[in-house]
Design a protein around this motif. Structure first.
Motif, PDB file in Angstrom:
ATOM      1  N   ALA A 204      30.081  12.246  59.867  1.00 55.67           N
ATOM      2  CA  ALA A 204      29.206  12.780  58.831  1.00 55.67           C
ATOM      3  C   ALA A 204      28.343  11.676  58.214  1.00 55.67           C
ATOM      4  O   ALA A 204      27.160  11.891  57.913  1.00 55.67           O
ATOM      5  CB  ALA A 204      30.034  13.459  57.749  1.00 55.67           C
ATOM      6  N   ILE A 205      28.923  10.487  58.037  1.00 48.31           N
ATOM      7  CA  ILE A 205      28.178   9.367  57.458  1.00 48.31           C
ATOM      8  C   ILE A 205      27.051   8.932  58.387  1.00 48.31           C
ATOM      9  O   ILE A 205      25.922   8.670  57.944  1.00 48.31           O
ATOM     10  CB  ILE A 205      29.130   8.189  57.181  1.00 48.31           C
ATOM     11  CG1 ILE A 205      30.032   8.513  55.988  1.00 48.31           C
ATOM     12  CG2 ILE A 205      28.352   6.890  56.929  1.00 48.31           C
ATOM     13  CD1 ILE A 205      31.090   7.478  55.719  1.00 48.31           C
ATOM     14  N   GLY A 207      25.708  10.719  60.766  1.00 45.12           N
ATOM     15  CA  GLY A 207      24.837  11.834  61.142  1.00 45.12           C
ATOM     16  C   GLY A 207      23.778  12.098  60.090  1.00 45.12           C
ATOM     17  O   GLY A 207      23.647  11.369  59.103  1.00 45.12           O
ATOM     18  N   ASP A 208      23.005  13.157  60.293  1.00 42.38           N
ATOM     19  CA  ASP A 208      21.928  13.478  59.361  1.00 42.38           C
ATOM     20  C   ASP A 208      22.062  14.874  58.759  1.00 42.38           C
ATOM     21  O   ASP A 208      21.112  15.416  58.191  1.00 42.38           O
ATOM     22  CB  ASP A 208      20.570  13.351  60.056  1.00 42.38           C
ATOM     23  CG  ASP A 208      20.460  14.228  61.301  1.00 42.38           C
ATOM     24  OD1 ASP A 208      21.404  14.996  61.574  1.00 42.38           O
ATOM     25  OD2 ASP A 208      19.427  14.146  61.993  1.00 42.38           O
ATOM     26  N   ASP A 209      23.249  15.472  58.856  1.00 48.54           N
ATOM     27  CA  ASP A 209      23.489  16.791  58.280  1.00 48.54           C
ATOM     28  C   ASP A 209      23.974  16.612  56.845  1.00 48.54           C
ATOM     29  O   ASP A 209      25.134  16.282  56.605  1.00 48.54           O
ATOM     30  CB  ASP A 209      24.535  17.541  59.118  1.00 48.54           C
ATOM     31  CG  ASP A 209      24.710  18.991  58.685  1.00 48.54           C
ATOM     32  OD1 ASP A 209      24.417  19.296  57.505  1.00 48.54           O
ATOM     33  OD2 ASP A 209      25.155  19.811  59.516  1.00 48.54           O
ATOM     34  N   ARG A 210      23.104  16.851  55.866  1.00 47.63           N
ATOM     35  CA  ARG A 210      23.454  16.606  54.472  1.00 47.63           C
ATOM     36  C   ARG A 210      24.519  17.559  53.973  1.00 47.63           C
ATOM     37  O   ARG A 210      25.348  17.196  53.132  1.00 47.63           O
ATOM     38  CB  ARG A 210      22.206  16.714  53.595  1.00 47.63           C
ATOM     39  CG  ARG A 210      21.152  15.627  53.832  1.00 47.63           C
ATOM     40  CD  ARG A 210      21.721  14.230  53.628  1.00 47.63           C
ATOM     41  NE  ARG A 210      22.220  14.016  52.288  1.00 47.63           N
ATOM     42  CZ  ARG A 210      21.484  13.570  51.284  1.00 47.63           C
ATOM     43  NH1 ARG A 210      20.199  13.262  51.474  1.00 47.63           N
ATOM     44  NH2 ARG A 210      22.001  13.393  50.078  1.00 47.63           N
ATOM     45  N   VAL A 353      20.867   3.872  46.606  1.00 49.19           N
ATOM     46  CA  VAL A 353      20.259   2.866  47.479  1.00 49.19           C
ATOM     47  C   VAL A 353      21.147   2.580  48.680  1.00 49.19           C
ATOM     48  O   VAL A 353      20.674   2.503  49.827  1.00 49.19           O
ATOM     49  CB  VAL A 353      19.969   1.578  46.690  1.00 49.19           C
ATOM     50  CG1 VAL A 353      19.489   0.480  47.622  1.00 49.19           C
ATOM     51  CG2 VAL A 353      18.931   1.833  45.608  1.00 49.19           C
ATOM     52  N   CYS A 354      22.451   2.427  48.436  1.00 48.12           N
ATOM     53  CA  CYS A 354      23.344   2.025  49.535  1.00 48.12           C
ATOM     54  C   CYS A 354      23.585   3.152  50.530  1.00 48.12           C
ATOM     55  O   CYS A 354      23.704   2.887  51.738  1.00 48.12           O
ATOM     56  CB  CYS A 354      24.665   1.514  48.965  1.00 48.12           C
ATOM     57  SG  CYS A 354      24.510  -0.093  48.164  1.00 48.12           S
ATOM     58  N   THR A 355      23.669   4.379  50.079  1.00 42.52           N
ATOM     59  CA  THR A 355      23.796   5.467  51.051  1.00 42.52           C
ATOM     60  C   THR A 355      22.506   5.598  51.861  1.00 42.52           C
ATOM     61  O   THR A 355      22.555   5.918  53.053  1.00 42.52           O
ATOM     62  CB  THR A 355      24.126   6.810  50.361  1.00 42.52           C
ATOM     63  OG1 THR A 355      23.199   7.056  49.304  1.00 42.52           O
ATOM     64  CG2 THR A 355      25.545   6.792  49.809  1.00 42.52           C
ATOM     65  N   PHE A 356      21.368   5.297  51.240  1.00 38.78           N
ATOM     66  CA  PHE A 356      20.118   5.298  52.012  1.00 38.78           C
ATOM     67  C   PHE A 356      20.131   4.184  53.054  1.00 38.78           C
ATOM     68  O   PHE A 356      19.715   4.383  54.205  1.00 38.78           O
ATOM     69  CB  PHE A 356      18.917   5.126  51.081  1.00 38.78           C
ATOM     70  CG  PHE A 356      17.627   4.863  51.802  1.00 38.78           C
ATOM     71  CD1 PHE A 356      16.961   5.883  52.475  1.00 38.78           C
ATOM     72  CD2 PHE A 356      17.081   3.590  51.847  1.00 38.78           C
ATOM     73  CE1 PHE A 356      15.782   5.642  53.168  1.00 38.78           C
ATOM     74  CE2 PHE A 356      15.902   3.341  52.535  1.00 38.78           C
ATOM     75  CZ  PHE A 356      15.257   4.370  53.190  1.00 38.78           C
ATOM     76  N   LEU A 357      20.631   3.021  52.686  1.00 34.67           N
ATOM     77  CA  LEU A 357      20.660   1.907  53.625  1.00 34.67           C
ATOM     78  C   LEU A 357      21.608   2.156  54.790  1.00 34.67           C
ATOM     79  O   LEU A 357      21.290   1.844  55.940  1.00 34.67           O
ATOM     80  CB  LEU A 357      21.072   0.617  52.904  1.00 34.67           C
ATOM     81  CG  LEU A 357      20.071   0.009  51.920  1.00 34.67           C
ATOM     82  CD1 LEU A 357      20.695  -1.193  51.225  1.00 34.67           C
ATOM     83  CD2 LEU A 357      18.791  -0.401  52.632  1.00 34.67           C
ATOM     84  N   PHE A 358      22.773   2.716  54.503  1.00 32.16           N
ATOM     85  CA  PHE A 358      23.833   2.773  55.504  1.00 32.16           C
ATOM     86  C   PHE A 358      24.027   4.137  56.151  1.00 32.16           C
ATOM     87  O   PHE A 358      24.484   4.205  57.295  1.00 32.16           O
ATOM     88  CB  PHE A 358      25.162   2.323  54.876  1.00 32.16           C
ATOM     89  CG  PHE A 358      25.178   0.871  54.509  1.00 32.16           C
ATOM     90  CD1 PHE A 358      25.362  -0.104  55.482  1.00 32.16           C
ATOM     91  CD2 PHE A 358      24.989   0.469  53.201  1.00 32.16           C
ATOM     92  CE1 PHE A 358      25.372  -1.441  55.164  1.00 32.16           C
ATOM     93  CE2 PHE A 358      25.005  -0.874  52.859  1.00 32.16           C
ATOM     94  CZ  PHE A 358      25.187  -1.834  53.841  1.00 32.16           C
ATOM     95  N   LEU A 363      18.539   4.695  56.609  1.00 35.62           N
ATOM     96  CA  LEU A 363      18.304   3.690  57.643  1.00 35.62           C
ATOM     97  C   LEU A 363      19.436   3.605  58.658  1.00 35.62           C
ATOM     98  O   LEU A 363      19.269   2.984  59.712  1.00 35.62           O
ATOM     99  CB  LEU A 363      18.092   2.315  56.987  1.00 35.62           C
ATOM    100  CG  LEU A 363      16.897   2.202  56.025  1.00 35.62           C
ATOM    101  CD1 LEU A 363      16.766   0.769  55.515  1.00 35.62           C
ATOM    102  CD2 LEU A 363      15.609   2.641  56.703  1.00 35.62           C
ATOM    103  N   GLY A 364      20.585   4.158  58.348  1.00 34.14           N
ATOM    104  CA  GLY A 364      21.664   4.249  59.326  1.00 34.14           C
ATOM    105  C   GLY A 364      22.283   2.920  59.731  1.00 34.14           C
ATOM    106  O   GLY A 364      22.601   2.717  60.910  1.00 34.14           O
ATOM    107  N   LEU A 365      22.512   2.005  58.779  1.00 35.27           N
ATOM    108  CA  LEU A 365      23.104   0.709  59.106  1.00 35.27           C
ATOM    109  C   LEU A 365      24.617   0.757  59.251  1.00 35.27           C
ATOM    110  O   LEU A 365      25.225  -0.236  59.670  1.00 35.27           O
ATOM    111  CB  LEU A 365      22.733  -0.324  58.031  1.00 35.27           C
ATOM    112  CG  LEU A 365      21.248  -0.680  57.882  1.00 35.27           C
ATOM    113  CD1 LEU A 365      21.064  -1.702  56.782  1.00 35.27           C
ATOM    114  CD2 LEU A 365      20.672  -1.193  59.198  1.00 35.27           C
ATOM    115  N   ALA A 366      25.244   1.855  58.898  1.00 35.93           N
ATOM    116  CA  ALA A 366      26.705   1.947  58.969  1.00 35.93           C
ATOM    117  C   ALA A 366      27.188   1.676  60.386  1.00 35.93           C
ATOM    118  O   ALA A 366      26.674   2.238  61.362  1.00 35.93           O
ATOM    119  CB  ALA A 366      27.176   3.331  58.518  1.00 35.93           C
TER     120      ALA A 366
END
Length: 426
Positions: A204-205, A207-210, A353-358, A363-366
């Motif tokens: 889920a993290i 992926g892009d399904d909110r 900010v961090c959920t957007f980054l990761f 941005l999917g940095l996770a």
């Protein structure tokens, strides 16, 4: 040397849980600075296992991605950061409650209605935080534990410290005893398959399904806190009571007259804190190397590790109070004060900010960055938050979320903009 600031307070701050606005002269800048330090610690501590999704990655992938620099970084974060930022925030929360109580008693009013409204508003914000941004919200848990402070509103002096130690240590140690934890396990919510659930959270993290992400966030918040609940809420309350002791004794407000106490606190806090805080990081190193420690040893070491965390946190606080007496350090530390005044906005902004980054929706940095990379990343994020706080508070009385919380607490919209300066009206 006075510690006043030229700004109105907000409900996240220690001086603002009141029935009428706190004057600028009543603010203690050291508390804002401490809150600023704590917020960076929270950002770094949350980024390492949670925002970056390292806690949910497959073990073989995680081990393959972790190099020597990562291991050194993780050890240092475990030693100096983990647990200390949260301890400092809970301390400041308890301090704020004690000041609220003192102001209420001075006016002859009951503190209970305002305190309950304040906590209910905080809990609602926390639930929205879980559903919209991130499962690891602390606000709703803080609100629940905060109700327990009402039972200690007439307790004073070292009895607060004694109760704080009891609540912070005893429930946690007792519930860790194998026979007790086994008896409690059926009573606490848990996924049927932990490995499968972690994999689902990671999917889920990344992926892009909110909607799926919101569902997994809600489930994980329930499982995580539900598993800790037998000791977590008493533990929080115990830490609040240390702040309540500081508030009733006004030890931070009168720091100039108590510098010898803070010097001793710095020395003993660092000495005891470093030893106790090393317990969990060393244990994790041994576990990664395949060393299996007896279960009873883990239970025995819980109390020393917790005392170490609280001691090192006290040492940090003492260091800030003492260094604020030196002009050069004071000027440097004051950069953090606006962030500390906007604690709620800063904390929620970190999640955004961090959920957007990761996360996959951003941005999917996770799963794609080394652990030690999180240090420069979080420094950049926090630097931007400092700039935002300075810019915002140059025009407004409170941070945006502080304004919302205050308005919810008082049941009416609060004034937000600062009064126009004379030169601007000319």
């Amino acid at each position: 040397m006075t510690e006043s600031a030229e700004a109105a307070p907000d409900p996240t701050n220690a001086d603002t849980t009141e029935f009428s606005p706190t004057g600028a002269s009543e603010r203690v800048v050291s508390l804002d600075v401490l809150r600023g330090f704590a917020l960076y610690g929270v950002l770094l501590a949350n980024s390492v296992p949670w925002y970056s999704a390292r806690a949910f990655m497959p073990r073989d992938v995680l081990l393959a991605q972790t190099d020597t620099a990562d291991k050194i970084f993780l050890f240092l974060v475990g030693l100096f950061v983990n647990g200390k930022a949260m301890a400092l925030l809970t301390f400041l929360f308890g301090l704020g409650f004690s000041l609220q109580l003192q102001r209420a008693e001075a006016t002859g009013r009951s503190v209970v209605p305002m305190h309950v409204r304040r906590l209910a508003s905080l809990a609602l914000i926390g639930v929205c935080h879980v559903l919209l941004l991130w499962w690891g919200d602390i606000l709703w848990g803080y609100a629940i534990a905060g109700l327990g402070l009402l039972f200690f509103r007439r307790v004073r002096g070292w009895r607060l410290v004694a109760w704080g130690l009891f609540l912070a240590l005893v429930p946690m140690c007792v519930t860790a005893i194998p026979v007790v934890s086994a008896a409690l396990r059926p009573l606490t919510p848990a996924p049927p398959d932990h490995a499968a659930f972690r994999a689902a959270v990671y999917a889920a993290i990344t992926g892009d399904d909110r909607l799926a992400l919101a569902v997994m966030h809600a489930k994980h918040a329930l499982y995580f806190v539900g598993n800790l609940a037998p000791w977590y809420f008493p533990w929080l309350l115990g830490r609040y009571l240390f702040g309540a002791w500081a508030g009733t004794t006004r030890i931070v407000h009168e720091a100039e007259a108590r510098l010898p106490f803070f010097r001793k606190l710095l020395a003993w806090g660092l000495a005891v804190g470093l030893v106790g805080s090393a317990i969990h990081p060393v244990r994790q190193i041994l576990m990664r190397q395949g060393v299996k420690l007896p279960e009873w040893l883990y239970v025995v070491l819980l109390a020393p590790a917790e005392v170490g965390t609280m001691s090192l946190t006290a040492g940090y606080a003492a260091a800030v109070v003492l260094l604020m007496r030196r002009p050069a350090w004071r000027r440097a530390f004051l950069i953090l004060a606006p962030v500390g005044r906007m604690a709620l906005s800063t904390y929620l902004g970190q999640s955004l900010v961090c959920t957007f980054l990761f996360y996959g929706w951003g941005l999917g940095l996770a799963g794609r960055v080394h652990a030690w990379w999180l240090w420069p990343i979080t420094l950049c994020v926090f630097g931007l938050q400092i700039l935002f706080a300075h810019a915002w508070l140059s025009r407004f009385r409170f941070g945006p979320m502080e304004w919302l919380w205050r308005s919810m607490t008082y049941g009416r919209l609060q004034p937000l903009r600062l009064p126009a300066r004379r030169e601007e009206l000319a």
